[in-house]
Design an enzyme around this catalytic site. Structure first.
Site, PDB file in Angstrom:
ATOM      1  N   MET A  30      30.990  74.330  44.409  1.00 50.94           N
ATOM      2  CA  MET A  30      32.314  74.942  44.547  1.00 50.94           C
ATOM      3  C   MET A  30      32.786  75.493  43.188  1.00 50.94           C
ATOM      4  SD  MET A  30      34.304  72.821  47.446  1.00 50.94           S
ATOM      5  CE  MET A  30      34.924  71.511  46.418  1.00 50.94           C
ATOM      6  N   TYR A  32      33.443  75.998  38.928  1.00 53.00           N
ATOM      7  CA  TYR A  32      34.039  75.327  37.774  1.00 53.00           C
ATOM      8  C   TYR A  32      32.984  74.428  37.128  1.00 53.00           C
ATOM      9  CZ  TYR A  32      38.087  74.587  34.878  1.00 53.00           C
ATOM     10  OH  TYR A  32      38.966  74.601  33.814  1.00 53.00           O
ATOM     11  N   HIS A  37      26.692  70.190  37.241  1.00 57.28           N
ATOM     12  CA  HIS A  37      26.173  71.357  37.966  1.00 57.28           C
ATOM     13  C   HIS A  37      24.927  71.911  37.265  1.00 57.28           C
ATOM     14  CE1 HIS A  37      30.586  71.663  39.132  1.00 57.28           C
ATOM     15  NE2 HIS A  37      29.998  71.691  40.312  1.00 57.28           N
ATOM     16  N   LYS A 149      26.442  61.933  42.389  1.00 60.86           N
ATOM     17  CA  LYS A 149      27.873  61.638  42.198  1.00 60.86           C
ATOM     18  C   LYS A 149      28.543  61.545  43.559  1.00 60.86           C
ATOM     19  CE  LYS A 149      31.437  63.904  41.042  1.00 60.86           C
ATOM     20  NZ  LYS A 149      32.690  64.017  41.827  1.00 60.86           N
ATOM     21  N   ASP A 150      28.147  62.465  44.445  1.00 56.09           N
ATOM     22  CA  ASP A 150      28.663  62.459  45.820  1.00 56.09           C
ATOM     23  C   ASP A 150      27.574  61.833  46.701  1.00 56.09           C
ATOM     24  OD1 ASP A 150      31.198  64.361  45.532  1.00 56.09           O
ATOM     25  OD2 ASP A 150      29.571  65.185  44.340  1.00 56.09           O
ATOM     26  N   VAL A 176      25.658  62.884  35.993  1.00 53.76           N
ATOM     27  CA  VAL A 176      25.878  63.235  34.586  1.00 53.76           C
ATOM     28  C   VAL A 176      27.275  62.766  34.203  1.00 53.76           C
ATOM     29  CG1 VAL A 176      25.969  65.100  32.898  1.00 53.76           C
ATOM     30  CG2 VAL A 176      24.338  65.216  34.790  1.00 53.76           C
ATOM     31  N   MET A 184      31.207  63.278  35.385  1.00 56.78           N
ATOM     32  CA  MET A 184      31.733  64.647  35.291  1.00 56.78           C
ATOM     33  C   MET A 184      32.137  65.132  36.668  1.00 56.78           C
ATOM     34  SD  MET A 184      29.772  66.675  32.408  1.00 56.78           S
ATOM     35  CE  MET A 184      29.578  65.963  30.782  1.00 56.78           C
ATOM     36  N   SER A 185      33.261  65.848  36.710  1.00 53.16           N
ATOM     37  CA  SER A 185      33.777  66.369  37.968  1.00 53.16           C
ATOM     38  C   SER A 185      34.691  67.541  37.648  1.00 53.16           C
ATOM     39  CB  SER A 185      34.580  65.272  38.684  1.00 53.16           C
ATOM     40  OG  SER A 185      35.395  65.843  39.690  1.00 53.16           O
TER      41      SER A 185
HETATM   42  P1  AMP Z   1      30.988  70.516  43.592  1.00 52.16           P
HETATM   43  O1  AMP Z   1      31.040  71.859  42.930  1.00 52.16           O
HETATM   44  O2  AMP Z   1      31.931  69.517  43.022  1.00 52.16           O
HETATM   45  O3  AMP Z   1      31.034  70.618  45.098  1.00 52.16           O
HETATM   46  O4  AMP Z   1      29.559  69.912  43.258  1.00 52.16           O
HETATM   47  C1  AMP Z   1      28.385  70.647  43.517  1.00 52.16           C
HETATM   48  C2  AMP Z   1      27.201  69.744  43.382  1.00 52.16           C
HETATM   49  O5  AMP Z   1      27.162  69.215  42.066  1.00 52.16           O
HETATM   50  C3  AMP Z   1      27.235  68.540  44.337  1.00 52.16           C
HETATM   51  O6  AMP Z   1      25.927  68.316  44.852  1.00 52.16           O
HETATM   52  C4  AMP Z   1      27.679  67.417  43.446  1.00 52.16           C
HETATM   53  O7  AMP Z   1      27.217  66.147  43.865  1.00 52.16           O
HETATM   54  C5  AMP Z   1      27.020  67.813  42.138  1.00 52.16           C
HETATM   55  N1  AMP Z   1      27.713  67.154  41.032  1.00 52.16           N
HETATM   56  C6  AMP Z   1      29.042  67.204  40.753  1.00 52.16           C
HETATM   57  N2  AMP Z   1      29.319  66.438  39.679  1.00 52.16           N
HETATM   58  C7  AMP Z   1      28.151  65.888  39.273  1.00 52.16           C
HETATM   59  C8  AMP Z   1      27.780  64.991  38.230  1.00 52.16           C
HETATM   60  N3  AMP Z   1      28.662  64.508  37.366  1.00 52.16           N
HETATM   61  N4  AMP Z   1      26.480  64.641  38.118  1.00 52.16           N
HETATM   62  C9  AMP Z   1      25.564  65.116  38.998  1.00 52.16           C
HETATM   63  N5  AMP Z   1      25.850  65.968  39.999  1.00 52.16           N
HETATM   64  C10 AMP Z   1      27.120  66.351  40.146  1.00 52.16           C
END
Ligand code: AMP
Length: 283
Positions: A30, A32, A37, A149-150, A176, A184-185
């Protein structure tokens, strides 16, 4: 790097790669982008010939009272980071193209989606599995990369791929973290400096539980969870959404820690920023 919003053009570009014998990896996001990522993108580049990143803030996985409109966005910055990471294509559809007015189909995975995050976010995973199914059908990847993370999401996607016979290898990538341990988020961007300092308490609580389970061999889940919860409750800005020790395949809570258990946690910071994390209780 190709930046492509069109579903039809994305299909035909990827078809061309596939026809010439190249394998395709997909990293659904998504946006950012942060180092989490980028770890997925790097793993993808090492595994597949072509790395496709989807960048789509999927409205159907947000509840009515959630942060869809506020969700952090930085399209240009994301494209720069993806380009630097060696990504071949960013697929960035408009919401209207993904969900036309006549859209009526959803994809639901039962049971695995009902506990943990599913309690507070009852429609979230149906939004995720529906959009991921669409992304799989649009891009036709050989590999798809998801972060641990998810972890519940990763488990649900693996079930989806098995149950619906997608010919895709799902690869889980380790979490990570920031230097102090905070996972990280993209949502960390919402935190003020003092909230940021407090937010690490989720990781600390999970780590305390892990240390007691792994180093001291404590097996009683409810005692472990009580000490973790107490640690979080000492932090004035943070409230516990859930803290659970569950089997990492079934995601069912376990009274006694086994070597297939993880501890999962979600907190709200200042009542508005929801953060999640998890750790394996073995190894
Ligand atoms: P998102 O953009 O938040 O939907 O995340 C996209 C992908 O990145 C998903 O598969 C998340 O699980 C992964 N992701 C987000 N944060 C982390 C992190 N800190 N470490 C590893 N993978 C991550």
């Amino acid at each position: 790097m190709i930046v492509e919003p069109s579903i039809a053009k994305t299909r035909s570009l990827i078809d061309r790669w596939r026809t010439s014998g190249e394998t395709i990896g997909l990293v659904p996001t998504m946006g950012y982008f942060h180092a989490g990522h980028l770890a997925l993108m790097n793993q993808c580049r090492q595994t597949a010939d072509r790395t496709v990143v989807s960048l789509f803030v999927n409205p159907t996985q947000f509840g009515a009272d959630e942060d869809l409109d506020l969700y952090p966005r930085d399209f240009e910055g994301d494209c720069d980071k993806a380009r630097a990471a060696g990504v071949d294509m960013v697929f960035c559809p408009e919401a209207g193209a993904m969900y036309g007015a006549a859209h009526r189909t959803i994809v639901t995975v039962s049971e695995l989606t009902e506990g943990l995050c599913g309690v507070d976010r009852p429609d979230h995973f149906t939004g995720v599995t529906t959009v991921v199914t669409k992304l799989f059908n649009i891009t036709g990847p050989d590999y798809a990369f998801f972060g641990e993370k998810d972890f519940q999401q990763l488990t649900v996607i693996m079930r989806l791929v098995n149950d619906l016979n997608f010919n895709i290898k799902v690869v889980g990538v380790g979490i990570v973290r920031e230097r102090d341990g905070l996972a990280m988020s993209s949502r960390n961007a919402y935190l003020s400096a003092s909230e940021r300092e407090e937010a690490v308490v989720l990781y600390r609580a999970l780590k305390t539980i892990r240390d007691e389970a792994v180093c001291k061999r404590y097996r009683d889940s409810s005692a472990l969870l009580t000490s973790g919860r107490a640690l979080i409750e000492r932090s004035p800005a943070c409230t516990v959404d859930y803290l659970s020790i569950a089997d990492e395949r079934t995601l069912q809570p376990q009274h006694t820690v086994t070597d297939r258990c993880r501890v999962f946690g979600a907190i709200k910071v200042s009542g508005r920023i929801r953060l999640i994390d998890n750790l394996a209780l073995y190894g």
